[in-house]
Design an enzyme around this catalytic site. Structure first.
Site, PDB file in Angstrom:
ATOM      1  N   LYS A 155       0.879  -0.929  -0.321  1.00 51.70           N
ATOM      2  CA  LYS A 155       0.334   0.006   0.280  1.00 51.70           C
ATOM      3  C   LYS A 155       1.179   1.139   0.007  1.00 51.70           C
ATOM      4  CE  LYS A 155      -1.823   1.809   3.692  1.00 51.70           C
ATOM      5  NZ  LYS A 155      -1.496   3.034   4.328  1.00 51.70           N
ATOM      6  N   ASN A 156       2.076   1.745   0.948  1.00 53.15           N
ATOM      7  CA  ASN A 156       2.622   2.830   1.138  1.00 53.15           C
ATOM      8  C   ASN A 156       3.438   2.489  -0.454  1.00 53.15           C
ATOM      9  OD1 ASN A 156       1.580   2.591   3.591  1.00 53.15           O
ATOM     10  ND2 ASN A 156       2.876   2.255   4.887  1.00 53.15           N
TER      11      ASN A 156
ATOM     12  N   ARG B 295      -4.312   9.755   4.693  1.00 54.03           N
ATOM     13  CA  ARG B 295      -3.153  11.059   4.555  1.00 54.03           C
ATOM     14  C   ARG B 295      -1.590  11.168   3.096  1.00 54.03           C
ATOM     15  NH1 ARG B 295       0.338  14.395   7.598  1.00 54.03           N
ATOM     16  NH2 ARG B 295       2.281  13.530   7.891  1.00 54.03           N
TER      17      ARG B 295
ATOM     18  N   CYS C 294      -4.993   7.700   9.127  1.00 58.47           N
ATOM     19  CA  CYS C 294      -5.471   7.788  10.612  1.00 58.47           C
ATOM     20  C   CYS C 294      -4.740   8.029  12.264  1.00 58.47           C
ATOM     21  CB  CYS C 294      -4.013   5.960  10.900  1.00 58.47           C
ATOM     22  SG  CYS C 294      -4.402   5.052  10.481  1.00 58.47           S
TER      23      CYS C 294
ATOM     24  N   ARG D 258       0.713  14.342  13.373  1.00 57.07           N
ATOM     25  CA  ARG D 258       0.926  13.886  12.237  1.00 57.07           C
ATOM     26  C   ARG D 258       1.174  15.729  10.759  1.00 57.07           C
ATOM     27  NH1 ARG D 258      -1.654   8.611   9.569  1.00 57.07           N
ATOM     28  NH2 ARG D 258       0.377   8.367   9.489  1.00 57.07           N
ATOM     29  N   PRO D 259       2.056  16.492  11.933  1.00 54.14           N
ATOM     30  CA  PRO D 259       2.927  17.942  10.781  1.00 54.14           C
ATOM     31  C   PRO D 259       2.201  17.191   9.527  1.00 54.14           C
ATOM     32  CG  PRO D 259       4.196  17.254  12.165  1.00 54.14           C
ATOM     33  CD  PRO D 259       3.350  16.361  12.564  1.00 54.14           C
ATOM     34  N   ILE D 260       2.634  18.650   8.649  1.00 55.03           N
ATOM     35  CA  ILE D 260       2.957  18.852   7.118  1.00 55.03           C
ATOM     36  C   ILE D 260       4.207  19.599   7.171  1.00 55.03           C
ATOM     37  CG2 ILE D 260       1.175  17.092   5.694  1.00 55.03           C
ATOM     38  CD1 ILE D 260       0.786  19.707   5.410  1.00 55.03           C
ATOM     39  N   ASP D 261       4.635  20.152   8.193  1.00 57.50           N
ATOM     40  CA  ASP D 261       5.746  21.408   8.064  1.00 57.50           C
ATOM     41  C   ASP D 261       7.512  20.759   7.132  1.00 57.50           C
ATOM     42  OD1 ASP D 261       5.824  19.673  10.288  1.00 57.50           O
ATOM     43  OD2 ASP D 261       7.926  20.292  10.737  1.00 57.50           O
TER      44      ASP D 261
ATOM     45  N   ASP E 240       4.536   0.575  12.241  1.00 57.56           N
ATOM     46  CA  ASP E 240       3.637   0.258  12.177  1.00 57.56           C
ATOM     47  C   ASP E 240       2.862  -1.563  11.812  1.00 57.56           C
ATOM     48  OD1 ASP E 240       2.665   2.399  10.320  1.00 57.56           O
ATOM     49  OD2 ASP E 240       2.848   1.619   8.564  1.00 57.56           O
TER      50      ASP E 240
ATOM     51  N   ARG F  78      -8.754  -0.824   5.046  1.00 57.93           N
ATOM     52  CA  ARG F  78      -7.930   0.014   3.917  1.00 57.93           C
ATOM     53  C   ARG F  78      -6.505  -0.325   3.796  1.00 57.93           C
ATOM     54  NH1 ARG F  78      -6.819   5.016   7.618  1.00 57.93           N
ATOM     55  NH2 ARG F  78      -5.328   5.354   5.919  1.00 57.93           N
TER      56      ARG F  78
HETATM   57  C1  UD1 Z   1       4.481   6.332   6.320  1.00 58.71           C
HETATM   58  C2  UD1 Z   1       3.440   5.479   6.658  1.00 58.71           C
HETATM   59  C3  UD1 Z   1       3.680   4.917   7.641  1.00 58.71           C
HETATM   60  C4  UD1 Z   1       4.036   4.848   8.465  1.00 58.71           C
HETATM   61  C5  UD1 Z   1       5.045   6.069   8.006  1.00 58.71           C
HETATM   62  C6  UD1 Z   1       6.559   5.804   9.478  1.00 58.71           C
HETATM   63  C7  UD1 Z   1       2.983   5.924   4.089  1.00 58.71           C
HETATM   64  C8  UD1 Z   1       1.795   6.136   3.056  1.00 58.71           C
HETATM   65  N1  UD1 Z   1       2.770   5.923   5.467  1.00 58.71           N
HETATM   66  O1  UD1 Z   1       3.348   7.926   6.855  1.00 58.71           O
HETATM   67  O2  UD1 Z   1       2.590   3.776   7.168  1.00 58.71           O
HETATM   68  O3  UD1 Z   1       3.431   4.789   9.803  1.00 58.71           O
HETATM   69  O4  UD1 Z   1       5.666   6.221   7.437  1.00 58.71           O
HETATM   70  O5  UD1 Z   1       7.053   4.894   9.192  1.00 58.71           O
HETATM   71  O6  UD1 Z   1       3.607   5.462   3.269  1.00 58.71           O
HETATM   72  N2  UD1 Z   1       6.489  14.544  10.168  1.00 58.71           N
HETATM   73  C9  UD1 Z   1       6.794  15.705  10.767  1.00 58.71           C
HETATM   74  N3  UD1 Z   1       5.990  17.007   9.878  1.00 58.71           N
HETATM   75  C10 UD1 Z   1       6.417  16.428   8.587  1.00 58.71           C
HETATM   76  C11 UD1 Z   1       6.352  15.078   8.195  1.00 58.71           C
HETATM   77  C12 UD1 Z   1       6.378  14.030   9.582  1.00 58.71           C
HETATM   78  O7  UD1 Z   1       7.298  16.073  12.415  1.00 58.71           O
HETATM   79  O8  UD1 Z   1       6.314  16.709   7.871  1.00 58.71           O
HETATM   80  C13 UD1 Z   1       6.605  13.176  12.043  1.00 58.71           C
HETATM   81  C14 UD1 Z   1       5.408  12.687  11.747  1.00 58.71           C
HETATM   82  O9  UD1 Z   1       4.453  13.693  13.392  1.00 58.71           O
HETATM   83  C15 UD1 Z   1       6.261  11.585  12.500  1.00 58.71           C
HETATM   84  C16 UD1 Z   1       7.206  11.264  11.771  1.00 58.71           C
HETATM   85  O10 UD1 Z   1       7.216  12.418  11.334  1.00 58.71           O
HETATM   86  O11 UD1 Z   1       5.781  11.825  14.159  1.00 58.71           O
HETATM   87  C17 UD1 Z   1       7.306  10.408  10.557  1.00 58.71           C
HETATM   88  O12 UD1 Z   1       6.067  10.497   9.628  1.00 58.71           O
HETATM   89  P1  UD1 Z   1       6.513  10.131   8.060  1.00 58.71           P
HETATM   90  O13 UD1 Z   1       7.773   9.468   7.969  1.00 58.71           O
HETATM   91  O14 UD1 Z   1       6.073  11.170   7.310  1.00 58.71           O
HETATM   92  O15 UD1 Z   1       5.443   9.163   8.063  1.00 58.71           O
HETATM   93  P2  UD1 Z   1       4.122   8.881   6.681  1.00 58.71           P
HETATM   94  O16 UD1 Z   1       4.701   9.708   5.641  1.00 58.71           O
HETATM   95  O17 UD1 Z   1       2.430  10.461   7.146  1.00 58.71           O
END
Ligand code: UD1
Length: 418
Positions: free
Chosen positions: A22-23, A92, A116, A121-124, A305, A397
């Site tokens: 999926k990922n 997400r 989830c 889960r910020p996107i900064d 995960d 999902r």
């Molecule tokens: C992806 C996976 C998810 C998995 C996660 C960690 C997909 C579709 N999903 O999620 O299944 O649980 O990797 O292995 O591939 N963070 C920030 N700012 C950001 C982005 C992330 O602070 O802009 C933090 C998150 O809150 C978290 C960490 O970084 O603590 C890891 O997040 P990230 O690797 O981005 O996870 P996802 O891509 O959302």
């Protein structure tokens, strides 16, 4: 309302085929936005998240046709649509459209992503990385407005190796003039699969799998035929199921290297594991031994995960164990449900202290998110008596035909659709 009804206690035996990751697929599907040509994706699993990503492609004007397990995406009539909450809140990974739109259309308007409920889960990091490439980004009224008309290759330093941020910068960078370098990027196998997919479309990306990715921008990408890698989290879930229930199962379409950390842990709890080509066989003949301490970390360390599933295993192990969840602040929602089933767990901040019990007992529980739900399924499979798991939409999902696959290896599990 869908639920699983499980009569626990059966040992497992037989063979299962593991579905595509999926990922891996979610960024790859977003990547199809980058070309006017046709892309053909094989081995498409029937996950809700995949269907929701296809809705985003359709909304973008891509023509998507699924036949059996093959998806054909035709991007010749794509347009830069606005992506509202109805499309972004179910998953997400909707945020990957931002990078792909910036790559192809040099602009995007997108609402914040859902997914989830496991932490902030910020996107900064996504936004800062894209700004480092020259994108102008304004966040207003729950929407993100991106203008990429002045984007150029540049250096991006990620504070944390975020999978999502790495994907978004790759998607935006492949069609951006100049050289983009991502330092401290994610090293997950799904990032390598995305690199290989993009390169097959004519992109120039190298370094995926290491902590630095270098992208040389090209003008155009062409169509591609692709089969994604198999899902290491799904494979890991079935392996843990066998470790908990006992028996011997064989998993086809697996990549052993992607699960090495978990396989090492499962060997330490007492399982026998062997592999040949794309097959992994696991055998469990006794109650699992405890692992004193595990911590979730980015790949190649222990995957967050798999934390709920491995916690379910620790609940029936022979001793005390500590689990530290480093990635997500609220990824312990399965704990109260496991306690209802007789588990002995105390949580303090990001640390869970688990004292193994000999048996779990069936109970009525609720899946709060995808992997928490998977952990509860495993607990139900080895518990004494009946377990009902509510809100299994979350589980569906990310697992294809979980009930029928488990039935085929001897589990007593039914999906009830009321
Ligand atoms: C992806 C996976 C998810 C998995 C996660 C960690 C997909 C579709 N999903 O999620 O299944 O649980 O990797 O292995 O591939 N963070 C920030 N700012 C950001 C982005 C992330 O602070 O802009 C933090 C998150 O809150 C978290 C960490 O970084 O603590 C890891 O997040 P990230 O690797 O981005 O996870 P996802 O891509 O959302």
């Amino acid at each position: 309302m869908k639920k699983f009804l499980i009569n626990g206690g059966n040992t497992l035996s037989g063979q299962i085929e593991i579905e595509s990751s999926k990922n891996s697929l979610l960024p790859i599907l977003a990547g199809t936005i980058l070309t006017e040509d046709k892309c053909i994706i094989h081995n498409l699993p029937n996950f809700l998240d995949i269907q929701n990503m296809i809705k985003i492609l359709n909304h973008t004007g891509l023509n998507c046709i699924t036949e059996d397990k093959t998806l054909t995406v035709d991007g010749s009539n794509a347009n830069c649509s606005e992506l509202g909450l109805e499309l972004t809140s179910p998953l997400r990974s909707s945020i990957y459209a931002m990078g792909a739109y910036l790559g192809r259309f040099k602009k995007a308007k997108i609402s914040y992503p859902g997914g989830c409920d496991i932490g902030l889960r910020p996107i900064d990091l996504h936004l800062r990385g894209l700004k480092d490439l020259g994108a102008k980004i304004i966040e207003q009224h729950g929407n993100i407005y991106c203008d990429g008309s002045k984007m150029k290759g540049g250096k991006v330093f990620l504070d944390f190796p975020s999978v999502g941020a790495t994907v978004n910068i790759m998607l935006a960078g492949v069609l951006t003039e100049g050289v983009t370098t991502i330092f401290n990027c994610a090293k997950e196998p799904e990032i390598v699969d995305l690199q290989n997919f993009l390169n097959s479309m004519g992109a120039k990306v190298k370094g995926a799998g290491s902590s630095t990715i270098i992208i040389k921008g090209v003008n155009k990408l062409h169509g591609v035929e692709w089969t994604p890698i198999s899902d290491r989290i799904v494979a890991g879930t079935y392996m843990i199921a066998c470790a908990m229930c006992g028996g011997k199962i064989s998993l086809d379409n697996c990549i052993y290297e992607h699960n090495q950390y978990l396989i090492n842990l499962l060997s330490r709890v007492g399982c026998n594991i062997s592999h040949k080509n794309k097959n992994i066989t696991i055998e469990s003949t006794r109650r699992p031994k405890c692992i004193q301490k595990i911590e979730t970390m980015p790949y190649p360390a222990f995957a967050t995960d798999l934390q709920p599933q491995f916690m379910a295993l620790q609940c029936i192990s022979t001793g005390n164990s500590i689990i530290v969840e480093n990635l997500y602040e609220t990824r312990y929602k399965h704990v109260p449900e496991l306690i209802k089933m007789g588990a002995n767990i105390i949580v303090k901040n990001q640390t869970a202290f688990v004292s193994g019990v000999e048996r779990l007992y069936g109970a009525e529980v609720r899946a709060s998110d995808l992997r928490a739900g998977a952990g509860l399924v495993l607990a139900g499979l080895c518990a004494k008596g009946y377990t009902t798991i509510n809100s299994i939409e979350h589980i569906l999902r990310g697992y294809e035909n979980l009930d029928t696959k488990l039935q085929s290896i001897g589990a007593d599990i039914k999906l009830i659709d009321e």
